[in-house]
Design an enzyme around this catalytic site. Structure first.
Site, mmCIF file in Angstrom:
data_model
loop_
_atom_site.group_PDB
_atom_site.id
_atom_site.type_symbol
_atom_site.label_atom_id
_atom_site.label_comp_id
_atom_site.label_asym_id
_atom_site.label_seq_id
_atom_site.Cartn_x
_atom_site.Cartn_y
_atom_site.Cartn_z
ATOM 1 N N GLU A 123 79.701 37.375 41.642
ATOM 2 C CA GLU A 123 79.634 36.487 42.800
ATOM 3 C C GLU A 123 79.522 37.198 44.144
ATOM 4 O O GLU A 123 78.995 36.635 45.101
ATOM 5 C CB GLU A 123 80.869 35.574 42.817
ATOM 6 C CG GLU A 123 81.006 34.663 41.603
ATOM 7 C CD GLU A 123 79.898 33.630 41.509
ATOM 8 O OE1 GLU A 123 79.402 33.212 42.580
ATOM 9 O OE2 GLU A 123 79.508 33.247 40.392
ATOM 10 N N SER A 399 58.738 14.543 9.173
ATOM 11 C CA SER A 399 57.638 13.577 9.209
ATOM 12 C C SER A 399 57.688 12.642 10.397
ATOM 13 O O SER A 399 56.691 11.989 10.713
ATOM 14 C CB SER A 399 57.631 12.756 7.918
ATOM 15 O OG SER A 399 57.352 13.573 6.801
#
Length: 865
Positions: A123, A399
């Site tokens: 940070e 499918s």
């Protein structure tokens, strides 16, 4: 004599040319004045800068001292509503989200050094050097933003983040940024670096309702003592502040691991850990502790989706949602959501638990076709708040992807209809590199698209995509919002749902909603609008509707998918008392000994009102965790939830778009063609059962020395006498029915073969026996042998060939002389034209029978061209 003055001219004086008068001479450049001016300007700039700095610092100190108690102040809850249907219906409150008490403070002395280093490396790498604001980092970020022409990197320090989280909102303005910096300066003046870091680690939000580093360690790793954390765990925690929801190891373990790797690399680059430590920590897979599961809440899946959408679409992070008292209005249908959660709590709808007690998992999403609004969703059985939502989880669709990758693109091209003929023969594609099979290992020859979809054949959609090209499937999927891997998915396997990355239930429901909405696709969304506690609107959904496929394609697809839920289809368990269309899907196992079972099973379907996708399977598949119930289970869940949720809603039908023609049904195929040589007439008699009214028949013949079959005659009757045969020759016949009105051809019949005896087999004028020399060769299904060559598909009527044209099976005729036999059932044996002798050597020698048929019967299986 008077002398001429200088103003007078004489003949002896040359006149000077008249020009511009010279201006005043330029003054010399005065360096002393420049230096003096620069010094004065610099002094003024310094004075102004100092004044601004003093004002900023004083403003920061004022804000800090006035609002220092905000760290301990409780915040207001945010309410979430369902937008109930009806003109006068009032929004119904469905959830309340707030910052709970899950916050535990820790003294900086109890924070291990490497945990502090993980946050500093990630940070604010210059945390120890700057005075609350890192101008070097801001400059670096600005340069990168300019290079990339967008805000790709920020320059906020840990001190600035603390200032924003404690004192400010997420408002994105220059004034707020300046205030944030002034408070950061004040914080740096008031507190030591350790005190700032301690407040930051105790204040920061880590997701999953965890505030502060100690609470986060308990939630994600079940550890109360921070000194018990390993390096990979520290890096995982340091990865969270950037986006707590996105990088939560509970909700998104893969993204969390990826972000952890970034943190570890930063730590290694800055010398906090060794390369060996980095590699070891990066490789660990996350396993949630038993204590990580939070309590189940009503509508937890939907509420979590709303929070994610608020952050992704409206840039409101989770911490702000939990503290700012917003009012969020959603598209949820509470009836559907309650029915869904009740169904998912009932174990009878699911496969039994595995031997180790692990439950099979499932997820479901329902989308409104007209608006794209999310009606209901569930991320898993026993879903926990801020847990792993499987509505985003990408799995192999099997499918259920065929309509997207193969059938949809074919219909969109305009060359195919639901009744177009496809080939479901066993074929190797891609130069023999890809050889798919049907689930039951049975082939069906030539079939209509309607039959191939209804019974979920595998070979037909692969054959179809091969004809169109893989790009057609990739582009069609992209139009429906599914981006396939541009390199790894460039193959025919996508026709069967074999994808590199898979698809999620949310993606599938969204894509299918275009079929139900005449080709229009809406952006799926849950949030309608967001207001503050006083009712002021701060965000609202803007409709995004796009025509992604033709209305005709959507309508024809609906006709195809309606057949799936009818008798004989694979999705009959999904049918209920209103129009339904949909597709089943399953992906097989590749584990030895249990290949007959599945990894994933799906049902994706829709009514005219809503579209839903249901997935079922285990999160991790192995020899003990796999699906045994088939896609009937997901179809049953679809029926249970959709039928009850829509109960009371007026039944409507799927609408046929204007100017879209009704597709013409292809004539049924002939299955019982027989060919008999009648010696007394010296002709071959062909007979078959008629297949319907207004149907004619193209009769094809192939001699033993011919490479291609030729159109013999077009007959309106099911009887033909071929008197143009030669003695001693062998012939093969087949019949293709076609509609007399539309000229659309049906499937090819079985192949019948006959031997014509030589003339010298009749010595002394005696007649040989008139017993027929051949009997029909039936074919399964539609009369086609599985290995017969294919007929060209397409919706465009095949031009009617004239007798005598040479026709390859399934191809187009080409001119070639041929005899014209009689098509009358009672035709006499008259003179026949002399046929043109074949010019190519024959390769059609009949295969020997293998089923013990009497001599003279032959099964002819022409080679696939």
């Amino acid at each position: 004599m008077e002398r001429p003055t200088n103003k007078q001219s004489t003949t002896n004086t040359k006149t000077k040319p008249q020009g511009k008068k010279k201006g005043p001479k330029k003054k010399k450049f005065n360096f002393r004045k420049l230096i003096l001016g620069t010094i004065i300007a610099t002094i003024l700039a310094i004075i102004c800068a100092m004044a601004i700095y003093i004002v900023v610092i004083m403003n920061g100190f004022k804000i800090l001292e006035t609002n220092i108690d905000k760290i301990e102040t409780t915040t207001e809850s945010t309410l979430i509503y369902a937008q109930e249907e009806g003109k006068d219906a009032q929004p119904k409150e469905i959830a309340k989200i707030y910052k709970g008490e899950n916050r535990e403070s820790v003294n900086i002395k109890d924070v291990p050094e490497r945990l502090k280093q993980a946050f500093i490396a990630t940070e604010d790498r210059r945390f120890e050097q700057h005075s609350g604001v890192d101008f070097w980092a801001i400059g670096r970020a600005l340069v990168k933003d300019v290079i990339h022409m967008s805000a790709v990197e920020g320059g906020s320090t840990i001190t600035q983040q603390l200032a924003k989280n404690v004192f400010l909102s997420s408002e994105k303005t220059a004034f707020r940024k300046g205030t944030e910096m002034s408070i950061a300066f004040a914080l740096d003046e008031k507190y030591t670096k350790d005190e700032i870091l301690e407040r930051y680690l105790n204040r920061i939000f880590f997701g999953s309702n965890a505030y502060g580093i100690k609470a986060a360690a308990k939630v994600y790793f079940g550890k109360s003592n921070l000194n018990d954390l390993e390096i990979w765990e520290m890096a995982t925690l340091a990865a969270l502040p950037k986006a707590p929801s996105k990088y939560s190891p509970l909700a998104n373990p893969d993204l969390s691991k990826e972000r952890r790797g970034v943190v570890l690399k930063l730590m290694a680059d800055q010398g906090y850990i060794t390369e060996a430590e980095r590699a070891k920590a990066a490789a660990v897979d996350y396993t949630p502790p038993a204590a990580a599961a939070t309590s189940t809440k009503d509508y937890a899946s939907y509420v979590d989706y709303v929070m994610n959408e608020a952050e992704d679409m409206y840039d409101i992070d989770e911490d702000e949602l939990l503290t700012k008292g917003y009012r969020i209005y959603t598209t949820m249908n509470t009836k559907a959501q309650q029915i869904m959660e009740t169904t998912y709590a009932n174990p009878s709808f699911f496969q039994k638990d595995a031997t180790d007690g692990q439950k099979i998992q499932s997820a479901m999403v329902i989308v409104d076709n007209k608006t794209g609004g999310l009606m209901a969703m569930i991320g898993g059985r026993d879903y926990k708040s801020r847990g792993f939502s499987r509505i985003y989880s990408k799995r192999q669709p099997g499918s259920s992807f065929k309509p997207i990758a193969a059938y949809g693109p074919a219909l969109e091209s305009g060359d195919y209809t639901p009744y177009s003929i496809l080939d479901d023969s066993q074929t190797s594609f891609g130069n023999g590199t890809y050889s798919p099979r049907n689930y039951d290992r049975v082939t069906h020859g030539q079939v209509t698209m309607l039959e191939a979809v209804k019974k979920s054949y595998n070979l037909a959609p692969v054959w179809l995509l091969d004809k169109m090209g893989v790009n057609a499937g990739i582009n069609f999927a992209k139009n429906l919002g599914i981006q396939l891997n541009p390199t790894k998915d460039r193959n025919l396997a996508i026709a069967l749902g074999g994808l590199t990355d898979g698809v999620s239930p949310l993606q599938m429901a969204t894509a299918y909603s275009a079929f139900a909405n005449q080709g229009s696709l809406n952006k799926t969304h849950a949030i309608l609008r967001i207001t503050d506690a006083q009712g002021k609107e701060i965000a609202a959904y803007k409709a995004e509707k796009k025509q992604v496929i033709q209305p005709k394609t959507a309508y024809y697809m609906t006709l195809l998918l309606q057949g799936v839920v009818e008798t004989g289809g694979t999705g009959t368990k999904a049918k209920f008392n209103r129009p339904v269309a949909g597709k089943t899907g399953s992906t097989g196992l590749d584990i030895k000994g249990i290949e007959q079972y599945d990894r994933d099973v799906w049902f994706v379907g829709y009514t005219p009102e809503w579209t839903a996708a249901v997935w079922e399977g285990f999160d991790k598949v192995d020899s003990k965790h796999y699906v045994t119930v088939g896609s009937g289970g997901t179809a049953g869940i679809f029926k249970e939830i959709m039928s009850k949720s829509l109960d009371g809603v007026p039944i409507t039908n799927f609408v046929k778009p204007a100017n879209v023609p009704t597709p013409t049904e292809t004539p049924t195929g002939v299955t019982d063609l027989t060919a008999v040589y009648e010696i007394d007439k010296k002709s071959v008699k062909l007979t078959w059962t008629p297949v319907g009214e207004k149907t004619s028949y193209n009769v094809y013949r192939k001699g033993s020395k011919e490479t291609d079959a030729k159109l013999l005659i077009q007959s309106p009757t099911p009887i033909v006498n071929d008197s143009s045969v030669f003695s001693g020759e062998t012939y093969q016949y087949y019949v293709v029915p076609f509609s007399a009105d539309t000229n659309v051809e049906g499937a090819r019949s079985n192949v019948a073969s006959v031997d014509v005896p030589k003339d010298d087999t009749l010595p002394d004028g005696t007649k040989p026996s008139t017993s027929p020399g051949v009997s029909p060769t039936p074919s399964p299904g539609n009369g086609m042998d599985p290995t017969n060559p294919t007929q060209s598909p397409g919706t465009k009527p095949t031009p009617t060939p004239t007798p005598g044209n040479t026709v390859k099976p399934g191809g187009s005729p080409s001119p070639s002389p041929s005899p014209t036999p009689s098509s009358s059932p009672n035709s006499s044996n008259g003179p026949s034209p002399t046929p043109t002798p074949p010019t190519k050597p024959g390769n059609g020698t009949p295969d020997k029978p293998k089923d013990g048929k009497p001599d003279g019967e032959q099964v002819i299986v022409p080679k696939t061209p």
